[in-house]
Design a protein around this motif. Sequence first.
Motif, PDB file in Angstrom:
ATOM      1  N   GLU A  36       0.831  -1.203   0.000  1.00  0.00           N
ATOM      2  CA  GLU A  36       0.000   0.000   0.000  1.00  0.00           C
ATOM      3  C   GLU A  36       0.870   1.260   0.000  1.00  0.00           C
ATOM      4  N   MET A  37       1.959   1.216   0.770  1.00  0.00           N
ATOM      5  CA  MET A  37       2.872   2.349   0.815  1.00  0.00           C
ATOM      6  C   MET A  37       3.529   2.570  -0.550  1.00  0.00           C
ATOM      7  N   ILE A  38       3.973   1.490  -1.187  1.00  0.00           N
ATOM      8  CA  ILE A  38       4.599   1.588  -2.509  1.00  0.00           C
ATOM      9  C   ILE A  38       3.617   2.188  -3.510  1.00  0.00           C
ATOM     10  N   PHE A  39       2.386   1.692  -3.483  1.00  0.00           N
ATOM     11  CA  PHE A  39       1.358   2.170  -4.414  1.00  0.00           C
ATOM     12  C   PHE A  39       1.095   3.663  -4.243  1.00  0.00           C
ATOM     13  N   LEU A  40       0.877   4.102  -3.012  1.00  0.00           N
ATOM     14  CA  LEU A  40       0.559   5.513  -2.758  1.00  0.00           C
ATOM     15  C   LEU A  40       1.765   6.411  -2.998  1.00  0.00           C
ATOM     16  N   ARG A  41       2.933   5.993  -2.506  1.00  0.00           N
ATOM     17  CA  ARG A  41       4.126   6.839  -2.637  1.00  0.00           C
ATOM     18  C   ARG A  41       4.486   7.087  -4.094  1.00  0.00           C
ATOM     19  N   PHE A  42       4.653   6.018  -4.853  1.00  0.00           N
ATOM     20  CA  PHE A  42       5.137   6.186  -6.218  1.00  0.00           C
ATOM     21  C   PHE A  42       4.022   6.610  -7.178  1.00  0.00           C
ATOM     22  N   GLY A  43       2.756   6.346  -6.806  1.00  0.00           N
ATOM     23  CA  GLY A  43       1.658   6.859  -7.608  1.00  0.00           C
ATOM     24  C   GLY A  43       1.626   8.382  -7.569  1.00  0.00           C
ATOM     25  N   ILE A  44       1.740   8.933  -6.352  1.00  0.00           N
ATOM     26  CA  ILE A  44       1.773  10.390  -6.193  1.00  0.00           C
ATOM     27  C   ILE A  44       3.013  10.968  -6.870  1.00  0.00           C
ATOM     28  N   THR A  45       4.156  10.313  -6.677  1.00  0.00           N
ATOM     29  CA  THR A  45       5.410  10.810  -7.241  1.00  0.00           C
ATOM     30  C   THR A  45       5.364  10.846  -8.771  1.00  0.00           C
ATOM     31  N   ALA A  46       4.839   9.783  -9.386  1.00  0.00           N
ATOM     32  CA  ALA A  46       4.774   9.729 -10.857  1.00  0.00           C
ATOM     33  C   ALA A  46       3.956  10.892 -11.409  1.00  0.00           C
ATOM     34  N   VAL A  47       2.826  11.192 -10.749  1.00  0.00           N
ATOM     35  CA  VAL A  47       1.970  12.293 -11.209  1.00  0.00           C
ATOM     36  C   VAL A  47       2.707  13.628 -11.090  1.00  0.00           C
ATOM     37  N   THR A  48       3.414  13.833  -9.977  1.00  0.00           N
ATOM     38  CA  THR A  48       4.093  15.121  -9.765  1.00  0.00           C
ATOM     39  C   THR A  48       5.317  15.287 -10.655  1.00  0.00           C
ATOM     40  N   MET A  49       5.847  14.198 -11.191  1.00  0.00           N
ATOM     41  CA  MET A  49       7.016  14.290 -12.062  1.00  0.00           C
ATOM     42  C   MET A  49       6.672  14.739 -13.479  1.00  0.00           C
ATOM     43  N   VAL A  50       5.415  14.570 -13.877  1.00  0.00           N
ATOM     44  CA  VAL A  50       5.012  14.924 -15.250  1.00  0.00           C
ATOM     45  C   VAL A  50       5.280  16.392 -15.565  1.00  0.00           C
ATOM     46  N   PRO A  51       4.786  17.346 -14.748  1.00  0.00           N
ATOM     47  CA  PRO A  51       5.075  18.758 -15.077  1.00  0.00           C
ATOM     48  C   PRO A  51       6.553  19.108 -14.990  1.00  0.00           C
ATOM     49  N   ILE A  52       7.301  18.404 -14.133  1.00  0.00           N
ATOM     50  CA  ILE A  52       8.740  18.662 -14.033  1.00  0.00           C
ATOM     51  C   ILE A  52       9.447  18.243 -15.314  1.00  0.00           C
ATOM     52  N   ILE A  53       9.110  17.071 -15.833  1.00  0.00           N
ATOM     53  CA  ILE A  53       9.723  16.579 -17.074  1.00  0.00           C
ATOM     54  C   ILE A  53       9.368  17.496 -18.240  1.00  0.00           C
ATOM     55  N   ILE A  54       8.106  17.948 -18.268  1.00  0.00           N
ATOM     56  CA  ILE A  54       7.686  18.880 -19.321  1.00  0.00           C
ATOM     57  C   ILE A  54       8.436  20.204 -19.186  1.00  0.00           C
ATOM     58  N   GLY A  55       8.549  20.697 -17.937  1.00  0.00           N
ATOM     59  CA  GLY A  55       9.257  21.957 -17.698  1.00  0.00           C
ATOM     60  C   GLY A  55      10.723  21.887 -18.075  1.00  0.00           C
ATOM     61  N   LEU A  56      11.344  20.713 -17.865  1.00  0.00           N
ATOM     62  CA  LEU A  56      12.748  20.524 -18.223  1.00  0.00           C
ATOM     63  C   LEU A  56      12.938  20.196 -19.701  1.00  0.00           C
ATOM     64  N   LYS A  57      11.810  20.103 -20.424  1.00  0.00           N
ATOM     65  CA  LYS A  57      11.816  19.831 -21.866  1.00  0.00           C
ATOM     66  C   LYS A  57      12.484  18.499 -22.207  1.00  0.00           C
ATOM     67  N   ARG A  58      12.182  17.497 -21.371  1.00  0.00           N
ATOM     68  CA  ARG A  58      12.660  16.147 -21.642  1.00  0.00           C
ATOM     69  C   ARG A  58      11.599  15.388 -22.445  1.00  0.00           C
ATOM     70  N   SER A  59      12.039  14.514 -23.301  1.00  0.00           N
ATOM     71  CA  SER A  59      11.117  13.725 -24.115  1.00  0.00           C
ATOM     72  C   SER A  59      10.638  12.496 -23.340  1.00  0.00           C
ATOM     73  N   PHE A  60       9.353  12.179 -23.474  1.00  0.00           N
ATOM     74  CA  PHE A  60       8.792  10.987 -22.834  1.00  0.00           C
ATOM     75  C   PHE A  60       9.024   9.737 -23.679  1.00  0.00           C
ATOM     76  N   LYS A  61       9.621   9.903 -24.833  1.00  0.00           N
ATOM     77  CA  LYS A  61       9.851   8.767 -25.728  1.00  0.00           C
ATOM     78  C   LYS A  61      10.798   7.772 -25.084  1.00  0.00           C
ATOM     79  N   ILE A  62      10.476   6.477 -25.227  1.00  0.00           N
ATOM     80  CA  ILE A  62      11.317   5.431 -24.635  1.00  0.00           C
ATOM     81  C   ILE A  62      11.444   4.274 -25.625  1.00  0.00           C
ATOM     82  N   ASP A  63      12.655   3.763 -25.767  1.00  0.00           N
ATOM     83  CA  ASP A  63      12.887   2.641 -26.691  1.00  0.00           C
ATOM     84  C   ASP A  63      12.601   1.324 -25.981  1.00  0.00           C
ATOM     85  N   LEU A  64      12.514   0.254 -26.755  1.00  0.00           N
ATOM     86  CA  LEU A  64      12.115  -1.056 -26.229  1.00  0.00           C
ATOM     87  C   LEU A  64      13.121  -1.590 -25.208  1.00  0.00           C
TER      88      LEU A  64
END
Length: 298
Positions: A36-64
């Motif tokens: 439950e801790m893993i789910f809540l902690r990293f779920g919240i963290t993943a959401v908050t990282m989206v605007p940071i990645i966009i602000g830093l102009k990093r690409s979300f593209k990922i290779d296989l």
Amino acid sequence: MANKNLFFFLLFLSMVAWGGSWVNVKIIGHYIGAYEMIFLRFGITAVTMVPIIIGLKRSFKIDLKSFGLVVLTSITLIAYMNFFYFGTKYGTASLGSAMVTPMIPVMTFLILALMGSKKMTRKDTFSLALGAAGVLTMLHVWTFDKEHILVIQNLYFILAAISWAGLTILSSKSTKISPIVFTFYMYVVTVALVWLFFVEPSTIAYDTLDSIFWLNLALIAFAATTFANTIYFLGIEKLGAAEVSSFVFLVPFSAIILSVLFLDEKIDLFIILGTLLSLWAVKRLNNITILKRRRKSV
């Protein structure tokens, strides 16, 4: 220079947040289980990282290949978080941080040496022995008290260090995407795996979670993960890994101080001595310079 000093201050706060995460997990462990801790902690963290990645102009593209590594590191992260959770739940946050933090780079070096990726020198052998001596000092090994040494939490701490070392090695294999983007996908896949196999979010007893729980969850998700990881990755890019890595030495000491202040844990001289020995081993293994001599102007 002013900007650099500000960044150093932010790195200092990041290391305090990482140290504080041991206290946060100890408190959170009284409310919910590991998954439950893993789910809540990293779920919240993943959401908050989206605007940071966009602000830093990093690409979300990922290779296989990178995505395959993401899956492997996510599985390893789940294992680490379980060891982290149960070690801290049954042991103390101060001893956990003092043992695990310096053991991670030592274990990483040892695993790479056993794999043939690192060449072992006499200096390295001495440093590894120094690190082992540090851990044994923390455990008061000379007492030969099996009930004190061979307790389950100490095994959890050792397994936590080994699993994070494995995670470090796996994630270093991904070179085609930004480390912060790789970490984002690792958190997303971690949440997905935990949701798929271990947690049903609707069954979490949210009504029993009080303000103390949410404060500690916010600190471990926002401060110790989103903020601290972002500053650390940016520090590596702007200042270099060698300079930034020296700040990690602050983590166990901040955890020890915060554990005394907020958990009323008792710290003896041998934990401090063992921590110093282990950190010295890390410094030697990684050729880390703590204080640089400034050249005198002529």
